[in-house]
Write a protein that holds these residues in place. Structure first.
Motif, PDB file in Angstrom:
ATOM      1  N   SER A  95       0.837  -1.199   0.000  1.00 37.95           N
ATOM      2  CA  SER A  95       0.000   0.000   0.000  1.00 37.95           C
ATOM      3  C   SER A  95       0.869   1.243   0.000  1.00 37.95           C
ATOM      4  N   CYS A  96       0.245   2.363  -0.334  1.00 35.58           N
ATOM      5  CA  CYS A  96       0.950   3.644  -0.343  1.00 35.58           C
ATOM      6  C   CYS A  96      -0.033   4.745   0.011  1.00 35.58           C
TER       7      CYS A  96
ATOM      8  N   LEU B  20       1.036   6.741  -6.874  1.00 36.13           N
ATOM      9  CA  LEU B  20       0.665   6.037  -5.647  1.00 36.13           C
ATOM     10  C   LEU B  20       0.461   4.551  -5.941  1.00 36.13           C
TER      11      LEU B  20
ATOM     12  N   ARG C 260       5.767  -2.409  -3.549  1.00 39.02           N
ATOM     13  CA  ARG C 260       5.817  -2.993  -2.206  1.00 39.02           C
ATOM     14  C   ARG C 260       5.218  -4.392  -2.192  1.00 39.02           C
TER      15      ARG C 260
ATOM     16  N   GLU D 127       2.580  12.719  -6.322  1.00 37.69           N
ATOM     17  CA  GLU D 127       1.687  11.685  -5.795  1.00 37.69           C
ATOM     18  C   GLU D 127       0.412  11.582  -6.649  1.00 37.69           C
TER      19      GLU D 127
ATOM     20  N   LYS E 156       1.904  11.659   1.730  1.00 33.21           N
ATOM     21  CA  LYS E 156       2.593  12.142   2.921  1.00 33.21           C
ATOM     22  C   LYS E 156       1.727  13.070   3.775  1.00 33.21           C
TER      23      LYS E 156
ATOM     24  N   LYS F  61       3.797   2.717  -6.428  1.00 28.26           N
ATOM     25  CA  LYS F  61       4.519   2.489  -5.175  1.00 28.26           C
ATOM     26  C   LYS F  61       3.900   1.333  -4.394  1.00 28.26           C
ATOM     27  N   ALA F  62       2.569   1.275  -4.368  1.00 30.76           N
ATOM     28  CA  ALA F  62       1.903   0.151  -3.710  1.00 30.76           C
ATOM     29  C   ALA F  62       2.252  -1.156  -4.410  1.00 30.76           C
TER      30      ALA F  62
ATOM     31  N   SER G 229      -6.694   2.269  -6.432  1.00 28.52           N
ATOM     32  CA  SER G 229      -5.945   3.515  -6.252  1.00 28.52           C
ATOM     33  C   SER G 229      -6.851   4.712  -6.515  1.00 28.52           C
TER      34      SER G 229
END
Length: 325
Positions: A11-12, A55, A62, A50, A15, A58-59, A140
């Protein structure tokens, strides 16, 4: 017949965290009002660097890191979203390019908040027919781009984020066992979002308010609990599973009052329902995969557990899905 099993999660979250106190400075609301009525304390709001696909990517990275699978091994990328980076090409194509999944075909689906569950069912069908496939499924959203920040009834609810899973075929009894998915296009007006204004004047309509989320909250509450309860009970009957056998319920994180009412009707104790709504708000299609990843990393999901998902969103769309972890 092969079943689709979740091999890894990721997940992402953006910030920036926006609190209820900050929203008090923007609209006529209060921390007490939002918390009492929704259960939400914070939400993550996307900023520079972002974008939706960033996003999502990035998820995805991971989730890939957990499995040890390389991007080139992915055969299909599905992104569930109602706030795509562009209408064309798909957000999934941007993700493909971002992570280097050069051998995958890619597309988006839109079933609003039910998108990830719809996508999981869809991915399961692929893997039943082609057991060697590796599928990247992502929910997302950057809903902050589609919220009316002057509407206190909706702007307090939504947040941004992405969750991803890698799916492959199981060699045992683990995997997706079944689902119950539903739609009701007659009730679309309860929760909807317009497209950008038509460039063809003959296709414009009088009550256009812009590409913003609109919702009838009281009607959604009435429908969501009943429809999810029915989808869950019907699925369990079909699978010959009792509620006592369910290890954990991971519902769409929309509103704490909906979740409490649903839990009560299903007869589940609090410790068997995963809720992270207060931290992230309603992230639509990203809601369940973010919760899945968080539950997984907290050790809440053990091999062999029966995991029940249920969801409700605009369309109207709703459903349930049962899997053995």
């Amino acid at each position: 017949m092969s079943k689709a099993v979740i091999l890894g999660t990721g997940s992402c979250l953006p910030k920036r965290v926006v609190t209820n106190a900050e929203l008090e400075q923007m609209v006529d609301t209060s921390d007490e009002w939002v918390t009492t009525r929704t259960g939400i304390k914070n939400r993550h709001i996307a900023g520079e660097g972002e974008l939706n696909y960033q996003l999502a990517a990035k998820a995805a990275r991971r989730a890939l890191a957990v499995t040890g699978i390389e991007p080139q091994e992915i055969d299909l990328i599905i992104v569930a979203t109602l706030s795509p980076h562009m209408i064309m090409p798909s957000t999934a194509c941007f993700v493909q390019a971002e992570i280097g999944a050069v051998n995958a075909f890619a597309y988006d689906i839109n079933a609003a908040c039910a998108g990830f569950t719809y996508g999981l069912d869809l991915a399961s069908q692929y893997i039943q027919n082609r057991p060697n496939m590796k599928i990247l499924l992502i929910g997302s959203e950057t809903l902050s781009a589609r919220v009316n920040w002057e509407d206190r009834n909706t702007c307090v609810l939504f947040g941004d984020g992405a969750g991803a899973v890698i799916l492959g075929s199981s060699s045992d009894d683990r995997g997706v066992m079944g689902s119950r998915l539903h739609s009701d296009g007659n009730s679309w007006h309860m929760l909807c979002m317009d497209s950008p204004e038509s460039q063809n004047p003959d296709l414009r309509y009088d009550d256009y308010v812009g590409p913003l989320i609109r919702m009838n909250g009281s009607e959604i509450f009435k429908q969501a609990v009943r429809m999810m309860e029915d989808a869950v009970n019907t699925l369990l009957r079909e699978q010959g599973v009792t509620m006592d056998e369910i290890s954990i319920l991971i519902p769409h994180q929309a509103n704490i009052r909906i979740l409490k009412k649903l839990r009560e009707r299903l007869g589940l104790p609090e410790e068997r329902v995963f809720i992270n709504l207060s931290k992230y708000g309603n992230t639509s299609a990203a809601s369940i995969p973010i919760a899945l990843d968080e539950a997984h990393r907290q050790g809440r999901l053990q091999r062999g557990d029966l995991v029940l998902l249920c969801t409700f969103g605009g369309g109207l769309t709703w459903g349930s899905l049962l899997l053995r972890w």
